[in-house]
Scaffold this motif. Sequence first.
Motif, PDB file in Angstrom:
ATOM      1  N   PHE A  15     -23.680  16.808  44.059  1.00  0.00           N
ATOM      2  CA  PHE A  15     -23.396  17.325  42.605  1.00  0.00           C
ATOM      3  C   PHE A  15     -22.611  16.386  41.920  1.00  0.00           C
ATOM      4  N   TRP A  16     -21.784  15.730  42.412  1.00  0.00           N
ATOM      5  CA  TRP A  16     -21.279  14.512  41.480  1.00  0.00           C
ATOM      6  C   TRP A  16     -22.145  13.501  40.836  1.00  0.00           C
ATOM      7  N   ASP A  17     -22.983  13.247  41.858  1.00  0.00           N
ATOM      8  CA  ASP A  17     -24.032  12.136  41.309  1.00  0.00           C
ATOM      9  C   ASP A  17     -24.973  12.690  40.308  1.00  0.00           C
ATOM     10  N   ALA A  18     -25.362  14.115  40.309  1.00  0.00           N
ATOM     11  CA  ALA A  18     -26.053  14.696  39.530  1.00  0.00           C
ATOM     12  C   ALA A  18     -25.364  14.618  37.839  1.00  0.00           C
ATOM     13  N   LEU A  19     -23.948  15.077  38.040  1.00  0.00           N
ATOM     14  CA  LEU A  19     -23.072  15.008  36.790  1.00  0.00           C
ATOM     15  C   LEU A  19     -23.166  13.643  36.185  1.00  0.00           C
ATOM     16  N   ARG A  20     -22.799  12.638  37.046  1.00  0.00           N
ATOM     17  CA  ARG A  20     -22.646  11.256  36.565  1.00  0.00           C
ATOM     18  C   ARG A  20     -24.302  10.699  35.900  1.00  0.00           C
ATOM     19  N   ASP A  21     -25.329  11.290  36.239  1.00  0.00           N
ATOM     20  CA  ASP A  21     -26.452  11.165  35.531  1.00  0.00           C
ATOM     21  C   ASP A  21     -26.740  12.220  34.497  1.00  0.00           C
ATOM     22  N   GLU A  22     -25.867  13.122  34.186  1.00  0.00           N
ATOM     23  CA  GLU A  22     -25.830  14.044  33.018  1.00  0.00           C
ATOM     24  C   GLU A  22     -26.941  15.255  33.297  1.00  0.00           C
ATOM     25  N   ARG A  23     -26.683  15.476  34.643  1.00  0.00           N
ATOM     26  CA  ARG A  23     -27.696  16.698  35.096  1.00  0.00           C
ATOM     27  C   ARG A  23     -26.640  17.629  35.839  1.00  0.00           C
ATOM     28  N   VAL A  24     -27.182  18.913  35.921  1.00  0.00           N
ATOM     29  CA  VAL A  24     -26.613  19.781  36.869  1.00  0.00           C
ATOM     30  C   VAL A  24     -27.588  20.211  37.929  1.00  0.00           C
ATOM     31  N   ALA A  25     -26.937  20.042  39.001  1.00  0.00           N
ATOM     32  CA  ALA A  25     -27.787  20.615  40.261  1.00  0.00           C
ATOM     33  C   ALA A  25     -26.694  21.298  41.188  1.00  0.00           C
ATOM     34  N   LEU A  26     -27.498  22.236  41.632  1.00  0.00           N
ATOM     35  CA  LEU A  26     -26.998  23.284  42.571  1.00  0.00           C
ATOM     36  C   LEU A  26     -27.891  23.415  43.847  1.00  0.00           C
ATOM     37  N   GLN A  27     -27.225  23.882  44.833  1.00  0.00           N
ATOM     38  CA  GLN A  27     -27.712  23.990  46.076  1.00  0.00           C
ATOM     39  C   GLN A  27     -28.493  25.214  46.228  1.00  0.00           C
ATOM     40  N   ARG A  28     -29.573  25.431  46.833  1.00  0.00           N
ATOM     41  CA  ARG A  28     -30.445  26.589  47.003  1.00  0.00           C
ATOM     42  C   ARG A  28     -30.731  26.721  48.113  1.00  0.00           C
ATOM     43  N   CYS A  29     -30.703  27.991  48.760  1.00  0.00           N
ATOM     44  CA  CYS A  29     -30.996  28.242  50.076  1.00  0.00           C
ATOM     45  C   CYS A  29     -32.556  28.377  50.251  1.00  0.00           C
ATOM     46  N   GLU A  30     -33.295  27.720  51.143  1.00  0.00           N
ATOM     47  CA  GLU A  30     -34.426  27.730  51.360  1.00  0.00           C
ATOM     48  C   GLU A  30     -34.896  29.077  52.113  1.00  0.00           C
ATOM     49  N   ALA A  31     -34.067  29.392  52.905  1.00  0.00           N
ATOM     50  CA  ALA A  31     -34.492  30.662  53.883  1.00  0.00           C
ATOM     51  C   ALA A  31     -34.279  31.670  52.950  1.00  0.00           C
ATOM     52  N   CYS A  32     -33.524  32.072  51.961  1.00  0.00           N
ATOM     53  CA  CYS A  32     -33.139  33.436  51.229  1.00  0.00           C
ATOM     54  C   CYS A  32     -33.227  33.369  49.826  1.00  0.00           C
ATOM     55  N   ALA A  33     -33.389  32.107  49.197  1.00  0.00           N
ATOM     56  CA  ALA A  33     -33.428  31.741  47.759  1.00  0.00           C
ATOM     57  C   ALA A  33     -31.800  31.944  46.998  1.00  0.00           C
ATOM     58  N   THR A  34     -31.014  32.087  47.644  1.00  0.00           N
ATOM     59  CA  THR A  34     -29.542  32.140  47.250  1.00  0.00           C
ATOM     60  C   THR A  34     -29.302  30.990  46.561  1.00  0.00           C
ATOM     61  N   TRP A  35     -28.733  31.032  45.279  1.00  0.00           N
ATOM     62  CA  TRP A  35     -28.062  29.718  44.971  1.00  0.00           C
ATOM     63  C   TRP A  35     -26.720  29.858  45.385  1.00  0.00           C
ATOM     64  N   VAL A  36     -26.298  28.679  45.690  1.00  0.00           N
ATOM     65  CA  VAL A  36     -24.931  28.245  46.291  1.00  0.00           C
ATOM     66  C   VAL A  36     -24.177  27.304  45.906  1.00  0.00           C
ATOM     67  N   TYR A  37     -22.851  27.877  45.382  1.00  0.00           N
ATOM     68  CA  TYR A  37     -21.605  27.016  44.741  1.00  0.00           C
ATOM     69  C   TYR A  37     -20.510  27.637  45.123  1.00  0.00           C
ATOM     70  N   TYR A  38     -19.802  27.041  45.476  1.00  0.00           N
ATOM     71  CA  TYR A  38     -19.370  25.348  45.679  1.00  0.00           C
ATOM     72  C   TYR A  38     -20.270  24.913  46.692  1.00  0.00           C
ATOM     73  N   PRO A  39     -20.284  23.457  46.914  1.00  0.00           N
ATOM     74  CA  PRO A  39     -21.358  22.839  47.654  1.00  0.00           C
ATOM     75  C   PRO A  39     -20.607  23.091  49.309  1.00  0.00           C
ATOM     76  N   ARG A  40     -21.526  23.564  50.100  1.00  0.00           N
ATOM     77  CA  ARG A  40     -21.499  23.595  51.494  1.00  0.00           C
ATOM     78  C   ARG A  40     -22.484  23.301  52.353  1.00  0.00           C
ATOM     79  N   THR A  41     -22.406  23.575  53.674  1.00  0.00           N
ATOM     80  CA  THR A  41     -23.319  23.272  54.629  1.00  0.00           C
ATOM     81  C   THR A  41     -24.201  24.075  55.018  1.00  0.00           C
ATOM     82  N   ARG A  42     -23.657  25.437  54.703  1.00  0.00           N
ATOM     83  CA  ARG A  42     -24.541  26.623  55.247  1.00  0.00           C
ATOM     84  C   ARG A  42     -24.309  27.712  53.883  1.00  0.00           C
ATOM     85  N   CYS A  43     -25.667  28.388  53.984  1.00  0.00           N
ATOM     86  CA  CYS A  43     -25.755  29.558  52.993  1.00  0.00           C
ATOM     87  C   CYS A  43     -24.807  30.565  53.356  1.00  0.00           C
TER      88      CYS A  43
END
Length: 133
Positions: A15-43
């Motif tokens: 997340f922080w690396d993307a912001l440094r590069d002036e991009r926004v990146a979020l986690q997305r669950c491959e199993a159920c397509a849920t967007w995830v924020y704040y960053p974590r290890t499980r949906c």
Amino acid sequence: MPKPRPAPTPVSQPFWDALRDERVALQRCEACATWVYYPRTRCPRCLSDELTWTAVNGRGTVYTFTIAVQPTAPSFADEVPQLLAVVELTEGVRLSSTLVGVEPAAITVGMAVEPVFDHGDDGITLLRFRPAG
């Protein structure tokens, strides 16, 4: 007094690396397509650990806001009034941030916003928002 700064963890580093590069990146669950924020290890919806970092445009709307006329902490005394907002991104994810480039009286719920990348001297880039133009 120094302002508090984020401390990236192994989970949040992309997340922080993307912001440094002036991009926004979020986690997305491959199993159920849920967007995830704040960053974590499980949906939070299905508990899958199949989370991938996905670029988003960072645009959204002001979901709610407040104008702090007294600093929220002594280290923020130079930022009064603080324009604190919860922004709902196009993907439906809500995150807390600050608004910049706008007069307090012009802020409204539903106002369209776009990302601003606030690069710090410490290598951390904060995500802020301004009215979409």
